[in-house]
Design a protein around this motif. Structure first.
Motif, PDB file in Angstrom:
ATOM      1  N   ALA A  34       0.802  -1.220   0.000  1.00  9.75           N
ATOM      2  CA  ALA A  34       0.000   0.000   0.000  1.00  9.75           C
ATOM      3  C   ALA A  34       0.831   1.264   0.000  1.00  9.75           C
ATOM      4  N   LEU A  35       2.091   1.161   0.407  1.00 11.10           N
ATOM      5  CA  LEU A  35       2.911   2.346   0.563  1.00 11.10           C
ATOM      6  C   LEU A  35       4.068   2.345  -0.407  1.00 11.10           C
ATOM      7  N   PRO A  36       4.541   3.541  -0.820  1.00  3.71           N
ATOM      8  CA  PRO A  36       5.785   3.593  -1.573  1.00  3.71           C
ATOM      9  C   PRO A  36       6.938   3.208  -0.674  1.00  3.71           C
ATOM     10  N   LEU A  37       8.099   2.992  -1.281  1.00  6.46           N
ATOM     11  CA  LEU A  37       9.259   2.516  -0.519  1.00  6.46           C
ATOM     12  C   LEU A  37       9.631   3.476   0.593  1.00  6.46           C
ATOM     13  N   PHE A  38       9.640   4.761   0.292  1.00  8.35           N
ATOM     14  CA  PHE A  38       9.950   5.762   1.308  1.00  8.35           C
ATOM     15  C   PHE A  38       8.929   6.889   1.196  1.00  8.35           C
ATOM     16  N   ALA A  39       8.728   7.553   2.298  1.00 10.14           N
ATOM     17  CA  ALA A  39       7.840   8.705   2.267  1.00 10.14           C
ATOM     18  C   ALA A  39       8.615   9.923   1.794  1.00 10.14           C
ATOM     19  N   VAL A  40       8.963   9.917   0.516  1.00  8.49           N
ATOM     20  CA  VAL A  40       9.708  11.026  -0.063  1.00  8.49           C
ATOM     21  C   VAL A  40       8.719  12.011  -0.630  1.00  8.49           C
ATOM     22  N   SER A  41       8.750  13.248  -0.179  1.00 10.27           N
ATOM     23  CA  SER A  41       7.836  14.248  -0.691  1.00 10.27           C
ATOM     24  C   SER A  41       8.135  14.534  -2.138  1.00 10.27           C
ATOM     25  N   PRO A  42       7.097  14.767  -2.956  1.00 13.25           N
ATOM     26  CA  PRO A  42       7.353  15.131  -4.341  1.00 13.25           C
ATOM     27  C   PRO A  42       8.247  16.354  -4.413  1.00 13.25           C
ATOM     28  N   ALA A  43       9.132  16.365  -5.413  1.00 11.64           N
ATOM     29  CA  ALA A  43      10.063  17.472  -5.554  1.00 11.64           C
ATOM     30  C   ALA A  43       9.313  18.754  -5.850  1.00 11.64           C
ATOM     31  N   PRO A  44       9.707  19.879  -5.239  1.00 14.07           N
ATOM     32  CA  PRO A  44       9.089  21.144  -5.587  1.00 14.07           C
ATOM     33  C   PRO A  44       9.402  21.504  -7.024  1.00 14.07           C
ATOM     34  N   ALA A  45       8.574  22.382  -7.601  1.00 13.18           N
ATOM     35  CA  ALA A  45       8.778  22.770  -8.993  1.00 13.18           C
ATOM     36  C   ALA A  45      10.183  23.318  -9.170  1.00 13.18           C
ATOM     37  N   PRO A  46      11.042  22.611  -9.922  1.00 17.53           N
ATOM     38  CA  PRO A  46      12.427  23.031 -10.032  1.00 17.53           C
ATOM     39  C   PRO A  46      12.596  24.109 -11.097  1.00 17.53           C
ATOM     40  N   ALA A  47      13.737  24.780 -11.028  1.00 19.93           N
ATOM     41  CA  ALA A  47      14.043  25.827 -11.993  1.00 19.93           C
ATOM     42  C   ALA A  47      14.811  25.285 -13.179  1.00 19.93           C
ATOM     43  N   ASP A  48      14.936  23.957 -13.277  1.00 17.37           N
ATOM     44  CA  ASP A  48      15.768  23.357 -14.307  1.00 17.37           C
ATOM     45  C   ASP A  48      14.944  22.310 -15.060  1.00 17.37           C
ATOM     46  N   PRO A  49      14.109  22.735 -16.003  1.00 18.18           N
ATOM     47  CA  PRO A  49      13.252  21.785 -16.717  1.00 18.18           C
ATOM     48  C   PRO A  49      14.047  20.765 -17.528  1.00 18.18           C
ATOM     49  N   ALA A  50      15.256  21.126 -17.998  1.00 17.78           N
ATOM     50  CA  ALA A  50      16.076  20.176 -18.749  1.00 17.78           C
ATOM     51  C   ALA A  50      16.488  19.011 -17.867  1.00 17.78           C
ATOM     52  N   ALA A  51      16.800  19.296 -16.599  1.00 21.61           N
ATOM     53  CA  ALA A  51      17.161  18.229 -15.663  1.00 21.61           C
ATOM     54  C   ALA A  51      15.964  17.334 -15.377  1.00 21.61           C
ATOM     55  N   VAL A  52      14.789  17.947 -15.222  1.00 21.29           N
ATOM     56  CA  VAL A  52      13.572  17.168 -14.990  1.00 21.29           C
ATOM     57  C   VAL A  52      13.315  16.229 -16.163  1.00 21.29           C
ATOM     58  N   ALA A  53      13.512  16.736 -17.372  1.00 23.86           N
ATOM     59  CA  ALA A  53      13.276  15.929 -18.563  1.00 23.86           C
ATOM     60  C   ALA A  53      14.233  14.745 -18.640  1.00 23.86           C
ATOM     61  N   LEU A  54      15.501  14.963 -18.242  1.00 22.01           N
ATOM     62  CA  LEU A  54      16.482  13.870 -18.270  1.00 22.01           C
ATOM     63  C   LEU A  54      16.130  12.770 -17.275  1.00 22.01           C
ATOM     64  N   ILE A  55      15.732  13.158 -16.077  1.00 26.13           N
ATOM     65  CA  ILE A  55      15.366  12.157 -15.074  1.00 26.13           C
ATOM     66  C   ILE A  55      14.086  11.433 -15.498  1.00 26.13           C
ATOM     67  N   ALA A  56      13.164  12.159 -16.111  1.00 25.33           N
ATOM     68  CA  ALA A  56      11.956  11.516 -16.638  1.00 25.33           C
ATOM     69  C   ALA A  56      12.315  10.519 -17.740  1.00 25.33           C
ATOM     70  N   LYS A  57      13.329  10.853 -18.536  1.00 28.81           N
ATOM     71  CA  LYS A  57      13.783   9.937 -19.587  1.00 28.81           C
ATOM     72  C   LYS A  57      14.357   8.663 -18.972  1.00 28.81           C
ATOM     73  N   HIS A  58      15.078   8.820 -17.849  1.00 33.16           N
ATOM     74  CA  HIS A  58      15.585   7.629 -17.158  1.00 33.16           C
ATOM     75  C   HIS A  58      14.439   6.779 -16.636  1.00 33.16           C
ATOM     76  N   GLN A  59      13.430   7.410 -16.029  1.00 31.20           N
ATOM     77  CA  GLN A  59      12.301   6.645 -15.502  1.00 31.20           C
ATOM     78  C   GLN A  59      11.572   5.906 -16.625  1.00 31.20           C
ATOM     79  N   ALA A  60      11.466   6.556 -17.791  1.00 26.57           N
ATOM     80  CA  ALA A  60      10.839   5.881 -18.929  1.00 26.57           C
ATOM     81  C   ALA A  60      11.709   4.730 -19.428  1.00 26.57           C
ATOM     82  N   TYR A  61      13.032   4.889 -19.335  1.00 21.97           N
ATOM     83  CA  TYR A  61      13.963   3.852 -19.786  1.00 21.97           C
ATOM     84  C   TYR A  61      13.820   2.577 -18.943  1.00 21.97           C
ATOM     85  N   VAL A  62      13.724   2.740 -17.618  1.00 22.02           N
ATOM     86  CA  VAL A  62      13.606   1.544 -16.763  1.00 22.02           C
ATOM     87  C   VAL A  62      12.161   1.050 -16.695  1.00 22.02           C
ATOM     88  N   GLY A  63      11.201   1.973 -16.702  1.00 20.48           N
ATOM     89  CA  GLY A  63       9.796   1.591 -16.785  1.00 20.48           C
ATOM     90  C   GLY A  63       9.139   1.189 -15.487  1.00 20.48           C
TER      91      GLY A  63
END
Length: 514
Positions: free
Chosen positions: A15-44
Motif C-alpha cells: 500500500a505504501l511507496p518505498l519511502f515517504a519522499v515528498s514530491p520534488a518542488p517545482a524546479p528551476a531546471d526543466p532540462a534536468a527534470v526531462a532527463l530524469i523523466a527519460k531515465h524513468q521511462a527507460y527503466v519503466g
C-alpha cells in the motif's frame, strides 16, 4: 524489536511507496527534470508503483575471471535484504525493515547502523528502488563515460546526501552514480549496465570506483514469491549463555599500551587483546590447534598495511566473565611472533560486543558481560554516543581542528596516535606540520596486514560532541581514506565504557585519574 517492525512493514508493503519522499518542488531546471523523466521511462518502473511489487535478484562478484562470492537481493515493498556468501559458505547480511536499517556478521550478530550513515543508506535505497525521480534535479556538467555522452544531474532531498547521476543523453540510462560526491560517505557506481525482464529494465552490472571486482545479477525475478520471513535478519549462530561475574582487565602502561582480558577458548585459558577495531575473533594458528578448533576453510584478513592469508575455525566455546559464547567462527592470520611478544593468543572484537552489553571499567580493572534482554545501559553515567556499526566497528562523527568533519573509528587495538587519511592533506588542505628532526616523526606503522611509512606530528584538536581532545598526537596513513581517521587508546583510555551494540550506543564515562 527488528522483527516487530518488519512484521508491520510487510502488512503495508503493497500500500505504501518505498519511502515517504515528498514530491520534488517545482524546479528551476526543466532540462534536468526531462532527463530524469527519460531515465524513468527507460527503466519503466519504480518501487511503490504496483508494477514491481517484489523483486528477487541473484548473481556473483567476479574478479580476474574468478568468482569471489555470490550475492542475493530481496525486496518486498518497504523491506529488503542483501546477502553475500563467500566460498566457505559464510554469510554477511544487511537490510531495511521498513523503518530500521540492520547489518549482520557471519556469526549472526545483528546491529543497527544509526546516525548520519542512515542518510547514505537512504540514498543507496533510492537508487536500487528507482526512486531518484522523486528528488530535486539540477544539471551540473557534461561528461564522457564509457564512450557515451552523459549529462551529470545533481539530485537532492531533505533526507539523504546529494547524488550525482551521469545520464546517457541518448537512452536515459545511468552510466555512473556518485553518492555524496566529495563527502564523507562518497560511493561511486561505475560500469553500470541494465537487464530487461518483462519489458522493464533493472540495474544488473556495476563495480565500485576503479575496482576490478564486477558485480552482476544473472537472475532477476520481478514479482517473485517472497515471504516476510525471507527478509528478516538471519538467526544468530553464535549464542550466549549469560552468567554472573567479571573478567580481569589490564590496561598496560607500556610504550605501546594494550587492553588485556582473560578468557577461555574450548576450556583453555589465555590472554587476549580487546580490540574494538577487530570485526571478529582472531587467534594464532598455533593456539587454534592447541584448543582443537575445527578448521573449515581459508580466507584473507585486512588491517593497517595490507592483508594476510588466514584459516577459518569454529570454536566451540569462549568463556568470559562468567558468560559463555558458543559456536563461534574465528580466523587466524595474525603474526605468531607479534602475539608472543604481546603475551597473548589473539584479539577479541565484535563477537564479544555484538550480542551483549559489555561494561568495561578500567578503574575497577573489570569487564562484565550482560544480557541485553534483561538489562538496559545506564545512559545517565556519561556521554551517550550513537555509533555507526554498519562495518562492525565503532564509527562516529568527529570534528578535526575545529574545521574538518571526519568519520572516526574508535579502535582500542591502536595503542597510540590518531591515524588520518592523507587525502585530508592533499585534497582538503589540512595543515599538518612534521618536524623531521623530532625522534619518531617518521616511523613504520603496522598491523595484521604488514606495515606502512607514517609521518607523525600533532593536530590542534579533535571533538566528539562535548568531548574535546587536544593536542592530538597523529600520523598520516595510506590505509585510511578521504575523511576517515582511526582513534586509538591515547584517547580511549580516558573513559570507562558501556558498549551496548544491540542498542547502537556506547556510553563513555570520563575517568577521574586516567
Amino acid at each position: 524489536m527488528i522483527d516487530r517492525v518488519l512484521s508491520a512493514a510487510a502488512l503495508v508493503a503493497c500500500a505504501l511507496p518505498l519511502f515517504a519522499v515528498s514530491p520534488a518542488p517545482a524546479p528551476a531546471d526543466p532540462a534536468a527534470v526531462a532527463l530524469i523523466a527519460k531515465h524513468q521511462a527507460y527503466v519503466g518502473w519504480h518501487a511503490g508503483d504496483g508494477i514491481v511489487k517484489t523483486l528477487r535478484e541473484s548473481g556473483a562478484v567476479v574478479r580476474d575471471g574468478k568468482e569471489r562470492s555470490k550475492f542475493e537481493y530481496l525486496r518486498y515493498g518497504l523491506a529488503h535484504r542483501s546477502r553475500s556468501i563467500d566460498p566457505n559458505g559464510l554469510e554477511d547480511n544487511y537490510g531495511f525493515t521498513g523503518s530500521v536499517y540492520w547489518t549482520s556478521n557471519p556469526n549472526g550478530f545483528t546491529v543497527r547502523p544509526v546516525g548520519e550513515v542512515a542518510r547514505y543508506l537512504f540514498d543507496v535505497d533510492l537508487l536500487w528502488a528507482e526512486l531518484t525521480g522523486n528528488l530535486t534535479p539540477a544539471i551540473v556538467k557534461h561528461a564522457l563515460v564509457d564512450g557515451a555522452d552523459t549529462t551529470v544531474v545533481r539530485l537532492t532531498s531533505e533526507i539523504g546526501f546529494p547524488i550525482e547521476a551521469y545520464v546517457d543523453t541518448a537512452t536515459g540510462a545511468y552510466k555512473r552514480v556518485v553518492i555524496d560526491p566529495d563527502g564523507k560517505y562518497e560511493l561511486t557506481f561505475n560500469g553500470i549496465g541494465y537487464t530487461e525482464v518483462g519489458g522493464k529494465r533493472f540495474m544488473s552490472t556495476w563495480h565500485y570506483y576503479d575496482s576490478k571486482s564486477v558485480h552482476t545479477y544473472s537472475t532477476i525475478e520481478p514479482n517473485a514469491n517472497i515471504a516476510a520471513d525471507d527478509l528478516r535478519p538471519p538467526k544468530q549462530t553464535a549464542t550466549w549463555t549469560f552468567g554472573e561475574g567479571a573478567a580481569s582487565v589490564e590496561l598496560t602502561q607500556d610504550t605501546f599500551p594494550r587492553i588485556l582480558i582473560d578468557a577461555t577458548m574450548n576450556g583453555q585459558k589465555a590472554r587476549f587483546i580487546l580490540d574494538t577495531g577487530a570485526a571478529g575473533t582472531v587467534v594464532t594458528d598455533s593456539f587454534a590447534r592447541k584448543i582443537g578448533a575445527k578448521r573449515f576453510g581459508k580466507t584473507t584478513i585486512g588491517g593497517i598495511g595490507g592483508s594476510a592469508a588466514a584459516n577459518l575455525f569454529r570454536i566451540d566455546s569462549i568463556g568470559i566473565a562468567g558468560s559463555t559464547l558458543h559456536d563461534v567462527v574465528a580466523v587466524s592470520g595474525i603474526d605468531e611472533e607479534w602475539m608472543q611478544r604481546e603475551g597473548v593468543a589473539g584479539l577479541i572484537g565484535f563477537d564479544l560486543l555484538g550480542g551483549a552489553i559489555v561494561d568495561l571499567d578500567f578503574d575497577a580493572k573489570t569487564l562484565r558481560v550482560l544480557d541485553p534482554a534483561k538489562l538496559q545501559p545506564d545512559v545517565t553515567k556519561g556521554v551517550v554516543v550513537h555509533a555507526d556499526l554498519s562495518d562492525l566497528h565503532i564509527r562516529v562523527p568527529m570534528k578535526l581542528n575545529d574545521k574538518y568533519d571526519v568519520i572516526a573509528t574508535l579502535d582500542s587495538g591502536n595503542p597510540l596516535n590518531v591515524l588520518f587519511s592523507r587525502d585530508l592533506i592533499t585534497r582538503d588542505h589540512l595543515n599538518f606540520l612534521v618536524d623531521p628532526n623530532q625522534l619518531g616523526s617518521t616511523r613504520y606503522g603496522g598491523g595484521i596486514g604488514g606495515s606502512e611509512i607514517e609521518h607523525c606530528g600533532k593536530l590542534s584538536s579533535l571533538n566528539l560532541g562535548p568531548i574535546s581532545y587536544r593536542p592530538v598526537p597523529a600520523c598520516d596513513s595510506s590505509s585510511e581514506w578521504r575523511n576517515e581517521i582511526l582513534v586509538g587508546l591515547d584517547f580511549m583510555k580516558n573513559f570507562n565504557y558501556v558498549f551496548s551494540y544491540p542498542d547502537g550506543i556506547v556510553v563513555m564515562i570520563p575517568r577521574k585519574n586516567p
